[in-house]
Enzyme design. Structure first.
Site, PDB file in Angstrom:
ATOM      1  N   LYS A 179      21.292 -12.552  12.049  1.00  0.00           N
ATOM      2  CA  LYS A 179      21.469 -13.241  10.762  1.00  0.00           C
ATOM      3  C   LYS A 179      22.858 -13.865  10.689  1.00  0.00           C
ATOM      4  O   LYS A 179      23.024 -15.004  10.220  1.00  0.00           O
ATOM      5  CB  LYS A 179      21.222 -12.256   9.609  1.00  0.00           C
ATOM      6  CG  LYS A 179      19.756 -11.839   9.506  1.00  0.00           C
ATOM      7  CD  LYS A 179      19.483 -10.694   8.539  1.00  0.00           C
ATOM      8  CE  LYS A 179      18.024 -10.229   8.717  1.00  0.00           C
ATOM      9  NZ  LYS A 179      17.642  -9.153   7.774  1.00  0.00           N
ATOM     10  N   GLN A 182      20.309  -4.624   4.412  1.00  0.00           N
ATOM     11  CA  GLN A 182      19.405  -4.470   5.557  1.00  0.00           C
ATOM     12  C   GLN A 182      18.578  -3.196   5.413  1.00  0.00           C
ATOM     13  O   GLN A 182      19.125  -2.117   5.198  1.00  0.00           O
ATOM     14  CB  GLN A 182      20.224  -4.445   6.861  1.00  0.00           C
ATOM     15  CG  GLN A 182      19.388  -4.347   8.120  1.00  0.00           C
ATOM     16  CD  GLN A 182      18.491  -5.560   8.331  1.00  0.00           C
ATOM     17  OE1 GLN A 182      18.895  -6.705   8.097  1.00  0.00           O
ATOM     18  NE2 GLN A 182      17.265  -5.336   8.763  1.00  0.00           N
ATOM     19  N   ASP A 192      16.622 -12.089  -0.246  1.00  0.00           N
ATOM     20  CA  ASP A 192      15.455 -11.503   0.425  1.00  0.00           C
ATOM     21  C   ASP A 192      14.191 -11.645  -0.430  1.00  0.00           C
ATOM     22  O   ASP A 192      13.083 -11.453   0.064  1.00  0.00           O
ATOM     23  CB  ASP A 192      15.696 -10.005   0.706  1.00  0.00           C
ATOM     24  CG  ASP A 192      15.942  -9.701   2.180  1.00  0.00           C
ATOM     25  OD1 ASP A 192      15.629 -10.567   3.018  1.00  0.00           O
ATOM     26  OD2 ASP A 192      16.435  -8.604   2.488  1.00  0.00           O
TER      27      ASP A 192
HETATM   28  C1  BQF Z   1      11.849 -13.322  17.575  1.00  0.00           C
HETATM   29  C2  BQF Z   1      12.377  -6.557  10.727  1.00  0.00           C
HETATM   30  C3  BQF Z   1      10.856  -4.697  10.855  1.00  0.00           C
HETATM   31  C4  BQF Z   1      11.688  -3.946  10.020  1.00  0.00           C
HETATM   32  C5  BQF Z   1      12.862  -4.495   9.534  1.00  0.00           C
HETATM   33  C6  BQF Z   1      13.609 -13.289  15.811  1.00  0.00           C
HETATM   34  C7  BQF Z   1      13.840 -11.427  14.303  1.00  0.00           C
HETATM   35  C8  BQF Z   1      12.808 -10.789  14.968  1.00  0.00           C
HETATM   36  C9  BQF Z   1      12.160 -11.403  16.036  1.00  0.00           C
HETATM   37  C10 BQF Z   1      14.527 -10.796  13.146  1.00  0.00           C
HETATM   38  C11 BQF Z   1      12.791  -7.904  11.077  1.00  0.00           C
HETATM   39  C12 BQF Z   1      11.954  -8.745  11.982  1.00  0.00           C
HETATM   40  C13 BQF Z   1      14.010  -8.368  10.597  1.00  0.00           C
HETATM   41  C14 BQF Z   1      12.575 -12.640  16.465  1.00  0.00           C
HETATM   42  C15 BQF Z   1      14.540  -9.715  10.951  1.00  0.00           C
HETATM   43  C16 BQF Z   1      12.408 -10.184  11.976  1.00  0.00           C
HETATM   44  O1  BQF Z   1      12.454 -14.157  18.269  1.00  0.00           O
HETATM   45  O2  BQF Z   1      10.658 -13.081  17.730  1.00  0.00           O
HETATM   46  C17 BQF Z   1      14.240 -12.686  14.724  1.00  0.00           C
HETATM   47  O3  BQF Z   1      15.736 -10.768  13.162  1.00  0.00           O
HETATM   48  N1  BQF Z   1      13.844 -10.277  12.078  1.00  0.00           N
HETATM   49  C18 BQF Z   1      14.785  -7.529   9.740  1.00  0.00           C
HETATM   50  O4  BQF Z   1      15.859  -7.908   9.287  1.00  0.00           O
HETATM   51  O5  BQF Z   1      14.353  -6.311   9.425  1.00  0.00           O
HETATM   52  C19 BQF Z   1      13.200  -5.784   9.894  1.00  0.00           C
HETATM   53  C20 BQF Z   1      11.184  -6.001  11.195  1.00  0.00           C
END
Ligand code: BQF
Length: 286
Positions: free
Chosen positions: A53, A97, A120
């Protein structure tokens, strides 16, 4: 004919290019969009998401700050940090987060974030506004999914969208956004009996079950658009989706990959929400 792959990575890159130009114009007018991310504890996955991020903010010229807090912080101390950010006019977006440590109630924390800075889109006020179809911060993953579908002009109106999964951050809100687009929406989940009966009728299938390769060719109607929201880590450390991509791509019309599908779009929509907040579009005025 195999499905067309919708690259979230490419679409996110294009959107980030547009946003970079927009941020530069805002800067010329004395506005510097700013996102503050709070990271509690040291969950490795959370750390990596926060890093991503921050990098995306840097790429688009959005100011970002990451506040790292010990997992031993009390719920009250965390709520006080959030209140200080709510009061700080130079902060446009606040993101905590998730997940949080067991002793902190997530809903209390979400409720404490000002709806005006809730990039969010998890605050109950913003969920309510999404439900009524009012302009607001949309939750990033559902917003990213709708943006991907629209980018390919995939028809939604009158179409049957079937969602596997009913989490507050993906399943429930993506169904709501699809409903707002005049789709007919069916929610399936872990207790659904005869899942295939529903998924085989889907024009648009959203897989957010949280189980690697849970969806196979037997679940799919010929020509369906299949969106894979799964982020599952395999034994070799690589990411994989909820969809058996190689099998399903032979039957679907569109399919999203993992990695490089919905994930990058989630991040792009976070940037979009932060810019929206900086522009001072008060979501409560919609
Ligand atoms: C990609 C998330 C579960 C629980 C909390 C790019 C992200 C993921 C994959 C990413 C996720 C999942 C995020 C890819 C943020 C998505 O290239 O496929 C980016 O950063 N995500 C999160 O902040 O908390 C989570 C999934």
């Amino acid at each position: 004919m195999p499905a067309e792959i919708i690259s979230g990575k490419d679409l996110a890159a294009e959107l980030k290019g547009q946003m970079k130009a927009e941020v530069s114009k805002l800067n010329d007018n004395g506005i510097s969009p700013q996102l503050t991310v709070i990271l509690v504890g040291n969950n490795p996955a959370s750390k990596s998401y926060v890093k991503g991020k921050k990098k995306a903010c840097n790429e688009t010229g959005i100011d970002s700050e990451v506040i790292e807090l010990s997992s031993s912080i009390t719920e009250n101390e965390l709520l006080q940090k959030i209140e200080a950010l709510n009061q700080n006019d130079s902060v446009h977006g606040i993101l905590v987060q998730l997940p949080l440590p067991e002793h902190i109630r997530e809903q209390k924390v979400i409720d404490a974030i000002s709806p005006d800075k809730d990039v969010d889109g998890f605050h109950p006020v913003n969920i309510g506004r999404m439900m009524t179809g009012t302009d607001t911060f949309l939750p990033c993953t559902p917003y990213g999914i709708i943006t991907m579908l629209k980018s390919k002009n995939i028809p939604l109106k009158g179409k049957h969208a079937v969602i596997i999964g009913r989490s507050n951050i993906v399943g429930k809100p993506v169904g709501q956004l699809l409903l707002n687009e005049d789709a007919t929406v069916t929610y399936c989940h872990s207790k659904t009996e005869n899942l295939k009966k529903y998924t085989q009728q889907a024009d648009i299938l959203i897989a957010a079950a949280g189980k690697a390769h849970f969806v196979n060719e037997g679940h799919i109607k010929e020509g369906a658009a299949v969106i894979d929201v799964g982020i599952n880590r395999m034994e070799n450390g690589k990411l994989t989706g909820d969809v058996d991509f190689e099998k399903v791509k032979e039957k679907a019309s569109y399919i999203t990959p993992v990695p490089g599908g919905v994930g990058p779009m989630t991040i792009a929509m976070l940037l979009k929400n932060t810019i929206k907040s900086a522009k001072g579009l008060d979501p409560l005025e919609g």
